[in-house]
Design a protein around this motif. Structure first.
Motif, PDB file in Angstrom:
ATOM      1  N   HIS A 282      14.968  28.562  19.654  1.00  0.00           N
ATOM      2  CA  HIS A 282      13.754  28.035  20.272  1.00  0.00           C
ATOM      3  C   HIS A 282      13.832  28.281  21.777  1.00  0.00           C
ATOM      4  O   HIS A 282      14.906  28.492  22.340  1.00  0.00           O
ATOM      5  N   PRO A 283      12.699  28.221  22.479  1.00  0.00           N
ATOM      6  CA  PRO A 283      12.721  28.424  23.933  1.00  0.00           C
ATOM      7  C   PRO A 283      13.554  27.361  24.653  1.00  0.00           C
ATOM      8  O   PRO A 283      13.789  26.270  24.118  1.00  0.00           O
ATOM      9  N   THR A 284      13.954  27.683  25.875  1.00  0.00           N
ATOM     10  CA  THR A 284      14.775  26.748  26.648  1.00  0.00           C
ATOM     11  C   THR A 284      14.033  25.456  26.951  1.00  0.00           C
ATOM     12  O   THR A 284      14.671  24.433  27.217  1.00  0.00           O
ATOM     13  N   SER A 285      12.718  25.481  26.899  1.00  0.00           N
ATOM     14  CA  SER A 285      11.955  24.251  27.148  1.00  0.00           C
ATOM     15  C   SER A 285      12.270  23.175  26.110  1.00  0.00           C
ATOM     16  O   SER A 285      12.085  21.987  26.374  1.00  0.00           O
ATOM     17  N   ALA A 286      12.781  23.570  24.963  1.00  0.00           N
ATOM     18  CA  ALA A 286      13.134  22.620  23.907  1.00  0.00           C
ATOM     19  C   ALA A 286      14.619  22.251  23.950  1.00  0.00           C
ATOM     20  O   ALA A 286      15.082  21.486  23.123  1.00  0.00           O
ATOM     21  N   GLY A 287      15.354  22.783  24.933  1.00  0.00           N
ATOM     22  CA  GLY A 287      16.789  22.568  24.981  1.00  0.00           C
ATOM     23  C   GLY A 287      17.229  21.710  26.151  1.00  0.00           C
ATOM     24  O   GLY A 287      16.416  21.135  26.879  1.00  0.00           O
ATOM     25  N   ALA A 288      18.524  21.644  26.329  1.00  0.00           N
ATOM     26  CA  ALA A 288      19.137  20.919  27.434  1.00  0.00           C
ATOM     27  C   ALA A 288      20.488  21.562  27.737  1.00  0.00           C
ATOM     28  O   ALA A 288      21.052  22.251  26.883  1.00  0.00           O
ATOM     29  N   ARG A 289      20.971  21.325  28.929  1.00  0.00           N
ATOM     30  CA  ARG A 289      22.305  21.771  29.326  1.00  0.00           C
ATOM     31  C   ARG A 289      23.139  20.551  29.684  1.00  0.00           C
ATOM     32  O   ARG A 289      22.664  19.654  30.375  1.00  0.00           O
ATOM     33  N   VAL A 290      24.376  20.568  29.242  1.00  0.00           N
ATOM     34  CA  VAL A 290      25.331  19.530  29.616  1.00  0.00           C
ATOM     35  C   VAL A 290      26.414  20.234  30.426  1.00  0.00           C
ATOM     36  O   VAL A 290      27.046  21.164  29.938  1.00  0.00           O
ATOM     37  N   ARG A 291      26.582  19.802  31.664  1.00  0.00           N
ATOM     38  CA  ARG A 291      27.468  20.494  32.592  1.00  0.00           C
ATOM     39  C   ARG A 291      28.544  19.547  33.119  1.00  0.00           C
ATOM     40  O   ARG A 291      28.259  18.388  33.415  1.00  0.00           O
ATOM     41  N   LEU A 292      29.767  20.078  33.265  1.00  0.00           N
ATOM     42  CA  LEU A 292      30.862  19.372  33.925  1.00  0.00           C
ATOM     43  C   LEU A 292      31.110  20.097  35.236  1.00  0.00           C
ATOM     44  O   LEU A 292      31.448  21.285  35.240  1.00  0.00           O
TER      45      LEU A 292
END
Length: 135
Positions: A46-56
């Motif tokens: 799916h497009p990135t608009s439906a996603g999320a990033r978890v960053r350390l």
């Protein structure tokens, strides 16, 4: 050998893939399979608009919801193949990209091919040995 092919492009640049491309890719996968380069799994994302990033970063975990407008290219899908060699995998990936050129005018992108580590492979030890050899 097992490989992953990461398909990257500029998100939303050319729209949805045409049916002719999808049909041609199905034929290519069938042909590749007859020579021993077997697709285990292929998935569009799916497009990135439906996603999320978890960053350390700097000891802190943060979550950012999509879209990721700062990204020049995003992974739009991936496929996993059992292939006899990297050379064979590159051959079929080149043909895959040729199908895009023919059936999806205006699309631009790349496929990143990476070998998947097998059971028991000690990647950390290999990376350390490579670093030590470079010094």
């Amino acid at each position: 050998m097992r490989f992953i092919s990461l398909v990257k492009s500029i998100e939303g640049m050319a729209g949805m893939p045409p049916k002719a491309l999808m049909d041609a890719m199905d034929q290519l996968v069938q042909e590749a399979g007859k020579t021993g380069c077997v697709m285990v799994e292929g998935i569009g994302l799916h497009p990135t608009s439906a996603g999320a990033r978890v960053r350390l970063s700097e000891g802190k975990v943060s979550v950012t919801d999509g879209p990721f407008t700062e990204a020049k290219e995003v992974v739009g899908g991936f496929a996993i193949f059992d292939a006899p060699s990297k050379i064979e995998m590159l051959k079929w990936t080149t043909r895959f990209m040729d199908l895009h050129k023919k059936h999806f005018p205006g699309w631009e992108g790349e496929c990143e091919i990476r070998q998947i580590a097998g059971p028991g492979e000690k990647l950390c030890d290999q990376a350390r040995e490579t670093q030590e050899a470079a010094i």
